[in-house]
Design an enzyme around this catalytic site. Structure first.
Site, PDB file in Angstrom:
ATOM      1  N   HIS A   1      38.833  10.522 -44.986  1.00 43.77           N
ATOM      2  CA  HIS A   1      38.550   9.830 -43.771  1.00 43.77           C
ATOM      3  C   HIS A   1      37.268  10.181 -43.200  1.00 43.77           C
ATOM      4  O   HIS A   1      36.622  10.015 -42.052  1.00 43.77           O
ATOM      5  CB  HIS A   1      39.623  10.317 -42.665  1.00 43.77           C
ATOM      6  CG  HIS A   1      41.049   9.590 -42.713  1.00 43.77           C
ATOM      7  ND1 HIS A   1      41.109   8.594 -41.961  1.00 43.77           N
ATOM      8  CD2 HIS A   1      41.916   9.987 -43.271  1.00 43.77           C
ATOM      9  CE1 HIS A   1      42.279   8.144 -42.390  1.00 43.77           C
ATOM     10  NE2 HIS A   1      42.920   8.828 -43.079  1.00 43.77           N
TER      11      HIS A   1
ATOM     12  N   LYS B   1      35.431   6.310 -27.475  1.00 42.10           N
ATOM     13  CA  LYS B   1      35.890   6.928 -28.541  1.00 42.10           C
ATOM     14  C   LYS B   1      35.362   8.390 -28.389  1.00 42.10           C
ATOM     15  O   LYS B   1      35.065   8.791 -27.253  1.00 42.10           O
ATOM     16  CB  LYS B   1      34.746   6.355 -29.651  1.00 42.10           C
ATOM     17  CG  LYS B   1      33.391   6.429 -29.488  1.00 42.10           C
ATOM     18  CD  LYS B   1      32.688   5.794 -30.221  1.00 42.10           C
ATOM     19  CE  LYS B   1      32.591   4.271 -30.646  1.00 42.10           C
ATOM     20  NZ  LYS B   1      33.277   3.889 -31.616  1.00 42.10           N
ATOM     21  N   ARG B   2      35.937   9.320 -29.247  1.00 36.49           N
ATOM     22  CA  ARG B   2      35.620  10.729 -29.067  1.00 36.49           C
ATOM     23  C   ARG B   2      34.129  10.784 -28.728  1.00 36.49           C
ATOM     24  O   ARG B   2      33.449  10.225 -29.398  1.00 36.49           O
ATOM     25  CB  ARG B   2      35.983  11.404 -30.287  1.00 36.49           C
ATOM     26  CG  ARG B   2      37.497  11.752 -30.446  1.00 36.49           C
ATOM     27  CD  ARG B   2      38.257  12.399 -29.199  1.00 36.49           C
ATOM     28  NE  ARG B   2      37.848  13.887 -29.102  1.00 36.49           N
ATOM     29  CZ  ARG B   2      38.673  14.961 -29.405  1.00 36.49           C
ATOM     30  NH1 ARG B   2      39.888  14.551 -29.959  1.00 36.49           N
ATOM     31  NH2 ARG B   2      38.286  16.099 -29.678  1.00 36.49           N
TER      32      ARG B   2
ATOM     33  N   LYS C   1      28.336   9.790 -33.027  1.00 35.13           N
ATOM     34  CA  LYS C   1      28.769   8.382 -32.357  1.00 35.13           C
ATOM     35  C   LYS C   1      27.510   8.015 -31.570  1.00 35.13           C
ATOM     36  O   LYS C   1      27.835   6.781 -31.077  1.00 35.13           O
ATOM     37  CB  LYS C   1      30.271   8.368 -31.947  1.00 35.13           C
ATOM     38  CG  LYS C   1      30.976   8.523 -32.802  1.00 35.13           C
ATOM     39  CD  LYS C   1      32.334   8.873 -32.091  1.00 35.13           C
ATOM     40  CE  LYS C   1      33.875   9.244 -33.151  1.00 35.13           C
ATOM     41  NZ  LYS C   1      34.259   8.061 -33.739  1.00 35.13           N
TER      42      LYS C   1
ATOM     43  N   THR D   1      38.079   1.919 -36.207  1.00 37.41           N
ATOM     44  CA  THR D   1      39.059   1.109 -35.779  1.00 37.41           C
ATOM     45  C   THR D   1      38.987   0.589 -34.242  1.00 37.41           C
ATOM     46  O   THR D   1      39.504  -0.430 -33.866  1.00 37.41           O
ATOM     47  CB  THR D   1      40.698   1.675 -35.650  1.00 37.41           C
ATOM     48  OG1 THR D   1      40.672   2.997 -35.046  1.00 37.41           O
ATOM     49  CG2 THR D   1      41.002   1.711 -37.306  1.00 37.41           C
TER      50      THR D   1
ATOM     51  N   LYS E   1      39.767  -3.608 -32.570  1.00 34.21           N
ATOM     52  CA  LYS E   1      40.397  -3.904 -31.372  1.00 34.21           C
ATOM     53  C   LYS E   1      39.518  -4.785 -30.393  1.00 34.21           C
ATOM     54  O   LYS E   1      40.053  -5.598 -29.932  1.00 34.21           O
ATOM     55  CB  LYS E   1      40.703  -2.474 -30.610  1.00 34.21           C
ATOM     56  CG  LYS E   1      42.001  -1.782 -31.380  1.00 34.21           C
ATOM     57  CD  LYS E   1      42.212  -0.391 -30.867  1.00 34.21           C
ATOM     58  CE  LYS E   1      42.705   0.481 -32.142  1.00 34.21           C
ATOM     59  NZ  LYS E   1      42.747   2.000 -32.026  1.00 34.21           N
TER      60      LYS E   1
END
Length: 842
Positions: free
Chosen positions: A378, A569-570, A575, A677, A681
């Site tokens: 992952h 998101k986290r 990110k 993911t 969405k």
């Protein structure tokens, strides 16, 4: 502000989820009242909202149980190959509405509760999220369970029943504060304890090599108590099982101390054993080498493998004695999927069972293990890869350490035959990393012990083969595969966005819900005025609804006609929430500079949790909230720019924000986000993506047409080239005036007037050791955001792009992902067949 939909309008809108006539509303009411009666204790004749929720949940659960029993009978008779999905995380969210959707009960329940004078949405809001995951990895496992049931696979999710899931996040004075998530406080109507399947799990002790074989002795035992949760497929009457283990101390735990008067202490010490399933480690993409975590990893694996072998051996239909004593056929009946390296101990544990307990030879056992196990990787971030200290293993799992050493010895023997004298390669490929402290590389163990290794998006699977695991790919190229992640369209469209599901169903029918590729048919409506209008109208309604939610829960008023620009998101450096922050500051400065220009109004929402020990991530949250304080209170800016930090982002909040978003921010440094993911969405729910060519964004651009996404920034090769020549943040700072202005404001205390030096660590990181190269992509990002604003001024063209995105999102169904796992890794065939419902004759 337009007023939200009436109940009648809502009912009309959700016809796609099964008509109210399908289930007898009167029956539901009767059962509801029966459950309510038994829920209420004798001395309490006034029902609370929670009593009503439990009565409804139990009423819906009744519809699951018959199907659940029949599904398990069906498997028992057919004896199919079974797949075991092992994961330390299952981020399920709420269960009630999802169950109603999958059983086609929603309208009937809506009607029944309405007739009883109750509001179903209010009751649904009482349910606690099952937050047994951190983010993407745990939520993926939840989507996979939904798809495996919907595709008729005999599948089991195995994990830990954490007493406390991911912490609840409170924002206090702009800082994240963690609160324990006591999600089981009021009980969980969806689980069933199965004490008859309790299993012992051993720790510590020592190894004896005897004439009869190897024995692991003098261990400490903990019991694993299973709790089963039903997992319904979509309208096919199949209900699979998620089995989560809870740790219990054995009855005789330390009571030997009783003799010396230590009885009280001995009983209190039971907690030490039961701590194993107490709390989820709240790290995402970060490895923390704590003994308790290793205990959790072994606990789930040891309990699960006993269960797998028990079920494999148990008699087949119609037979009275054990049918399969010969374990050589295990791989024909069992597939074990390791969700990341957390359950990697399944490999040495299965070897221990086969060699020490079942007395197979090493060679026989090893062939069974490799054919049975498969590994999903992952992440490629080095700090996320699990490397356990050997001395921790020596103490906790001495027999497993021996087995891992033997696996490694044979593995390195093979490598030295293939590459004689290449010591450097053997060092790189060893399962044991030499250094100050020896460590076990769990990813290497997984690759060597599995027949299939997959990444989770095409670009990620290529990176694995070309960089991180290149040596292993060179030796066993046939093992490596790609399985691009997906999301379940049941929860992430039908359930959370019924308006859009209905508008789609009116044009192309309802079959897209179980075959998402059918969304391609929407391309014929790309220029259809009525369809464009309907899609835009649904989005506007979702925005109004979310604006009302924010006003109620956050006491903020936002302009529902502004662009909803969302990054949820986290919180993690890779990110790049900081890049988003720099855009906010740049926009703010531009509006202040030219207040009379006509600006496209934006509401920028950022949400996500920071791991409690991750200082930089917590500072990023503080920066976002501090920038928000300045921006939101500036009279010149007004409602042209608002910044909101969405507190306590979780599955249930995602279900509200995703349908309302206009712009989806997917802006990680190319080569760092394995898949993502959330990006899928947003795409499915009609938001446009601004993003880098990273993770699944690459395939999204391919499916929808790159011209229908806002792609910016460096590609993977650009990042690699920059790593070679060296990234110089200061050169960008000196060259780009707007970037310099923004950074000077942060470092000069403009956003933290009472503590001017508050953000010095963040500034220092961005200027001098930013692994994720925020400044390098800044200019292109800002230009790309200008294109976003320009397009937003033309609602019709914007909506056409939205339709292209929805039509291109079919590939990102977890049904497609799971079909590929089934056929290409597990050797199973998915099926859309329905089995008979409990009330149908067989």
């Amino acid at each position: 502000m337009a007023k939200p939909l009436t109940d009648q309008e809502k009912k009309k809108q959700i016809s796609v989820r099964g008509l109210a006539g399908v289930e007898n509303v009167a029956d539901l009411k009767t059962n509801f009242n029966r459950h309510l009666h038994f829920t209420l204790v004798k001395d309490r004749n006034v029902a609370t909202k929670r009593d009503y929720y439990f009565a409804l949940a139990n009423t819906v659960r009744d519809h699951l149980v018959g199907r659940w029993i029949r599904t398990q009978q069906h498997y028992y008779e057919k004896d199919p190959k079974r797949v075991y999905y092992l994961s330390l995380e299952f981020y399920m969210g709420r269960t009630l509405q999802n169950t109603m959707v999958n059983l086609a009960l929603e309208n009937a329940c809506d009607e029944a509760t309405y007739q009883l004078g109750l509001d179903m949405e209010e009751l649904q809001d009482i349910e606690e999220d099952a937050g047994l995951g951190n983010g993407g990895l745990g939520r993926l496992a939840a989507c996979f369970l939904d798809s495996m049931a919907s595709l008729g696979l005999a599948a089991y999710g195995y994990g830990i029943r954490y007493e406390f899931g991911i912490f609840n996040q409170k924002i206090v004075n702009g800082w994240q504060v963690e609160e324990a998530d006591d999600w089981l406080r009021y009980g969980n109507p969806w689980e069933k304890a199965r004490p008859e399947y309790m299993r012992p799990v051993h720790f510590y002790g020592r190894v004896e090599h005897t004439a009869e074989g190897v024995k692991w002795v003098d261990t400490q035992m903990v019991l694993a108590l299973p709790y089963d949760t039903p997992v319904p497929g979509y309208r096919n009457n199949i209900v699979n099982t998620m089995r989560l283990w809870s740790a219990k101390a054995p009855c005789d735990f330390n009571l030997k101390d009783f003799n010396v008067g230590g009885y009280i202490q001995a009983v209190l010490d039971r907690n030490l054993a039961e701590n194993i399933s107490r709390v989820l480690y709240p790290n995402d993409n970060f490895f923390e080498g704590k003994e308790l975590r290793l205990k959790q990893e072994y606990f789930v694996v040891a309990a699960t493998l006993q269960d797998i072998i028990r079920r494999f051996k148990a008699s087949k239909f119609g037979s009275t004695e054990f049918v399969r004593m010969d374990l050589s056929t295990l791989p024909d009946k069992v597939a074990i999927q390791l969700n990341d390296t957390h359950p990697a101990l399944a490999i040495p544990e299965l070897m221990r069972i086969l060699v020490d307990v079942e007395k197979l030879t090493w060679e026989q056992a090893w062939e069974i293990v490799v054919r049975t196990c498969a590994y999903t990787n992952h992440t490629v971030l080095p700090e996320a890869l699990e490397r356990w200290p050997v001395d921790l293993f020596q103490n906790l799992l001495p027999r497993h350490l021996e087995i891992i050493y033997e696996i490694n010895r044979r593995h390195l023997e093979r490598i030295s035959k293939l590459y004689p004298g290449d010591v450097e390669r053997m060092r790189r490929m060893s399962l044991i990393e030499e250094g100050d402290a020896k460590k076990i590389n769990m990813a290497h163990l997984c690759i060597v012990g599995s027949h299939a290794v997959n990444g989770v998006a095409r670009i990620h699977s290529e990176i694995i083969k070309n960089t991180v695991f290149k040596d292993f790919y060179d030796v066993d190229p046939q093992k490596f595969q790609n399985k691009t992640n997906g999301i379940t369209p049941r929860r992430w469209l039908v359930m959370c966005n019924p308006g859009l599901a209905e508008v789609i169903a009116e044009r192309i029918g309802e079959d897209f819900i179980r075959d998402l590729d059918q969304l391609k048919k929407l391309l014929k409506f790309v220029n259809d005025e009525a369809f464009i209008r309907d899609v835009a109208k649904v989005k506007q309604e979702n925005k109004l609804k979310f604006a009302a939610h924010l006003e109620e829960h956050y006491k903020v008023k936002i302009n529902p006609s502004s662009m909803f620009d969302v990054q949820v998101k986290r919180i993690h450096e890779y990110k790049r929430q900081l890049l988003n922050c720099l855009h906010i500051i740049t926009l703010f400065n531009r509006i202040k500079k030219e207040p009379n220009k006509s600006w496209v109004p934006r509401t920028i929402m950022i949400g996500g949790k920071a791991a409690p020990g991750y200082h930089t991530a917590k500072m990023i949250i503080k920066l976002i909230t501090s920038v928000g304080d300045i921006v939101n209170n500036d009279p010149v800016v007004g409602d042209r720019l608002k910044v909101i930090f969405l507190e306590n982002y979780r599955v249930t909040l995602a279900e509200k924000v995703v349908p309302a978003a206009d712009l989806s921010e997917q802006i990680s440094t190319a080569g760092t986000e394995a898949s993502g993911t959330g990006n899928m969405k947003f795409m499915l729910n009609g938001a446009l993506t601004i993003g880098t060519m990273d993770g699944a964004n690459v395939e999204m651009a391919e499916e929808a047409g790159e011209e229908h996404l806002f792609i910016f920034g460096m590609r993977v090769d650009d990042v690699e080239a920059m790593d070679k020549k060296g990234y110089d943040a200061m050169s960008y700072y000196n060259k780009i005036p707007e970037l310099k202005q923004a950074m000077d404001q942060i470092s000069g205390g403009f956003f933290s007037p009472s503590q001017p030096a508050l953000f010095k660590d963040l500034v220092n990181m961005l200027m001098h050791h930013d692994r994720f190269k925020v400044f390098a992509d800044y200019e292109d990002y800002i230009k790309c955001q200008e294109k976003v604003s320009d397009l937003y001024k033309n609602p019709k063209e914007w909506t056409k792009k939205v339709i292209h995105n929805i039509a291109g999102s079919g590939k990102f169904s977890s049904d497609r992902t799971i079909s590929q796992y089934a056929r290409e890794i597990w050797g199973m065939e998915p099926s859309l067949e329905k089995i008979a419902a409990p009330d149908d004759p067989r």
